[in-house]
Design a protein around this motif. Structure first.
Motif, short mmCIF file in Angstrom:
data_model
loop_
_atom_site.label_atom_id
_atom_site.label_comp_id
_atom_site.label_asym_id
_atom_site.label_seq_id
_atom_site.Cartn_x
_atom_site.Cartn_y
_atom_site.Cartn_z
N GLU A 75 0.84 -1.19 0.00
CA GLU A 75 0.00 0.00 0.00
C GLU A 75 0.87 1.24 0.00
O GLU A 75 2.04 1.19 0.34
N LYS A 76 0.29 2.33 -0.41
CA LYS A 76 0.99 3.61 -0.43
C LYS A 76 0.61 4.42 0.80
O LYS A 76 -0.53 4.39 1.24
N LEU A 77 1.58 5.14 1.32
CA LEU A 77 1.37 5.98 2.48
C LEU A 77 2.04 7.32 2.21
O LEU A 77 3.17 7.37 1.73
N ALA A 132 3.08 6.14 12.16
CA ALA A 132 1.87 6.21 11.34
C ALA A 132 1.22 4.84 11.18
O ALA A 132 0.01 4.72 11.05
N CYS A 133 2.05 3.78 11.21
CA CYS A 133 1.55 2.41 11.07
C CYS A 133 1.23 1.76 12.41
O CYS A 133 0.74 0.63 12.45
N VAL A 187 9.44 0.65 1.01
CA VAL A 187 9.84 0.26 2.36
C VAL A 187 9.23 -1.09 2.71
O VAL A 187 8.05 -1.34 2.47
N GLN A 188 10.07 -1.96 3.26
CA GLN A 188 9.60 -3.26 3.77
C GLN A 188 9.91 -3.30 5.26
O GLN A 188 10.98 -2.86 5.70
N LEU A 189 8.98 -3.82 6.03
CA LEU A 189 9.16 -3.99 7.47
C LEU A 189 9.11 -5.47 7.80
O LEU A 189 8.19 -6.17 7.41
#
Length: 65
Positions: free
Chosen positions: A11-13, A27-28, A56-58
């Protein structure tokens, strides 16, 4: 949240100009001590600046021996 076994999200943020990785995690709703941050394929340190278009990957932090 990262270790729930759910399928990955793509998703885009949108964040403010000059945002850093800590702003993204906040934010997440993710604990910054509980994940590894990968930006555009490179592992980054907490507090790294984000740029428009970054991917970005978490990943959940793990320990073992």
């Amino acid at each position: 949240m990262l270790a729930t076994g759910r399928a990955p999200k793509d998703e885009k943020l949108t964040l403010a100009e000059g945002a850093r990785t800590g702003d993204l995690l906040e934010a997440c709703g993710i604990d910054p001590g509980g994940c590894i941050i990968v930006i555009n394929g490179a592992v980054m340190v907490r507090g790294s600046e984000l740029h428009d278009g970054d991917r970005v990957q978490l990943h959940p932090a793990q320990a073992g021996g």
